[in-house]
Enzyme design. Sequence first.
Site, short mmCIF file in Angstrom:
data_model
loop_
_atom_site.label_atom_id
_atom_site.label_comp_id
_atom_site.label_asym_id
_atom_site.label_seq_id
_atom_site.Cartn_x
_atom_site.Cartn_y
_atom_site.Cartn_z
N ASN A 9 0.87 -1.17 0.00
CA ASN A 9 0.00 0.00 0.00
C ASN A 9 0.92 1.23 0.00
O ASN A 9 1.50 1.55 1.03
CB ASN A 9 -0.89 -0.03 1.25
CG ASN A 9 -1.73 1.23 1.39
OD1 ASN A 9 -1.79 2.05 0.48
ND2 ASN A 9 -2.37 1.38 2.54
N TRP A 10 1.03 1.84 -1.16
CA TRP A 10 1.97 2.97 -1.28
C TRP A 10 1.44 4.23 -0.61
O TRP A 10 2.16 5.21 -0.48
CB TRP A 10 2.26 3.27 -2.76
CG TRP A 10 2.95 2.15 -3.50
CD1 TRP A 10 3.31 0.93 -3.00
CD2 TRP A 10 3.38 2.16 -4.87
NE1 TRP A 10 3.93 0.18 -3.97
CE2 TRP A 10 3.98 0.90 -5.13
CE3 TRP A 10 3.31 3.10 -5.90
CZ2 TRP A 10 4.51 0.58 -6.37
CZ3 TRP A 10 3.83 2.77 -7.15
CH2 TRP A 10 4.43 1.52 -7.37
N LYS A 11 0.16 4.23 -0.26
CA LYS A 11 -0.48 5.41 0.34
C LYS A 11 -0.26 6.62 -0.57
O LYS A 11 -0.18 6.46 -1.79
CB LYS A 11 0.01 5.61 1.77
CG LYS A 11 -0.15 4.33 2.61
CD LYS A 11 0.02 4.51 4.08
CE LYS A 11 -0.15 3.18 4.78
NZ LYS A 11 -0.06 3.26 6.24
N HIS A 96 -9.42 0.90 4.98
CA HIS A 96 -8.14 1.12 5.67
C HIS A 96 -8.39 2.06 6.86
O HIS A 96 -9.23 2.97 6.77
CB HIS A 96 -7.12 1.74 4.71
CG HIS A 96 -5.74 1.73 5.27
ND1 HIS A 96 -5.32 2.67 6.19
CD2 HIS A 96 -4.69 0.88 5.10
CE1 HIS A 96 -4.06 2.39 6.55
NE2 HIS A 96 -3.67 1.31 5.89
N GLU A 98 -6.84 4.50 7.94
CA GLU A 98 -6.66 5.93 7.63
C GLU A 98 -7.91 6.50 6.97
O GLU A 98 -8.24 7.67 7.17
CB GLU A 98 -5.41 6.12 6.75
CG GLU A 98 -4.13 5.91 7.57
CD GLU A 98 -2.94 5.38 6.78
OE1 GLU A 98 -2.94 5.47 5.54
OE2 GLU A 98 -2.00 4.88 7.44
N GLU A 168 -4.89 -4.87 10.61
CA GLU A 168 -3.88 -3.84 10.81
C GLU A 168 -4.17 -3.10 12.12
O GLU A 168 -5.06 -2.23 12.14
CB GLU A 168 -3.90 -2.84 9.66
CG GLU A 168 -3.60 -3.46 8.32
CD GLU A 168 -3.08 -2.42 7.32
OE1 GLU A 168 -2.01 -2.67 6.76
OE2 GLU A 168 -3.73 -1.38 7.14
N GLY A 174 2.89 2.54 10.79
CA GLY A 174 3.82 3.64 10.64
C GLY A 174 4.51 4.05 11.94
O GLY A 174 5.17 5.08 12.01
N SER A 213 3.93 -1.83 10.34
CA SER A 213 5.38 -1.87 10.55
C SER A 213 6.00 -3.23 10.21
O SER A 213 6.95 -3.68 10.85
CB SER A 213 5.74 -1.44 11.97
OG SER A 213 5.33 -0.12 12.21
N GLY A 234 3.14 -1.00 4.23
CA GLY A 234 3.14 0.43 3.93
C GLY A 234 4.54 0.90 3.59
O GLY A 234 5.03 0.72 2.48
N GLY A 235 5.21 1.48 4.57
CA GLY A 235 6.53 2.09 4.36
C GLY A 235 7.52 1.20 3.62
O GLY A 235 8.20 1.66 2.69
#
Length: 252
Positions: A9-11, A96, A98, A168, A174, A213, A234-235
């Site tokens: 997930n590149w966000k 998600h 977010e 998640e 993050g 993470s 993510g990251g």
Amino acid sequence: MRKKIVAGNWKMNTLPAEGVELAKGVVAGRGEVCSCVNFIVCPPFTHLAMVAEALKGSDVALGAQNCAAEAKGAYTGEVAASMIAALGCKYVILGHSERRQYYGETSATLNKKMEQAYANNLVPIYCVGENLEEREAGKHFDVVKAQIEEVVYNLTEEQFRNLVIAYEPVWAIGTGKTATADQAQEIHAYIRKVLADKFGTAAAECPILYGGSCKPSNAAEIFAKEDVDGGLIGGAALKAEDFLAIGKGFAK
Ligand code: 13P
């Protein structure tokens, strides 16, 4: 045998040209990882067409990070499920944390988005997870149960057979704080039980991904757990090398 999935997930990261480079890096290194691992990349909407081109001829699948709750029409700024499907997306991330937290997505909205996804032959990656306060109050089981009952329980069995769940925990996203492998297994097994209460034996086939993470150094331990079928990253999905290394974390 459940599908093993590593989804990125590149966000809201990368410019289109950077996204294309990232996708090319994943395609280039993909052969070093077991073909049993299904890789998915989920770039921003603006990159989908270009990234689809970069993925052509590979088995790396494309997903979007969201879709509209309506089919089409006067909804300024929204992107319909039919549009992302037309660009080659096979998956769409829905619910998600977010989106729930910053954009007020509720189960009512998510039911409509799920309907749009299925109407366009997309496989939803439906996200669930508790925040820190809920975890500390011991409410995490109830939170994910409600998130599943209010949305996933409305699916037909056929739809359910085309669903991926991502657990998640918000406190691990993050933050560098990962759920321990045992914590992940505990709640993944619980999620599978909640799914089995409604869908019976089909629940054994549903991939349940861990997200929060997740990185090359912890993926193997988490993925080794019985009810963890991969990760939503993510990251660490923003570097092809790390993303692929996470895929190497499957020993089973
Ligand atoms: P991080 O891997 O950056 O913690 O993000 C997880 C996530 O939210 C993936 O959807």
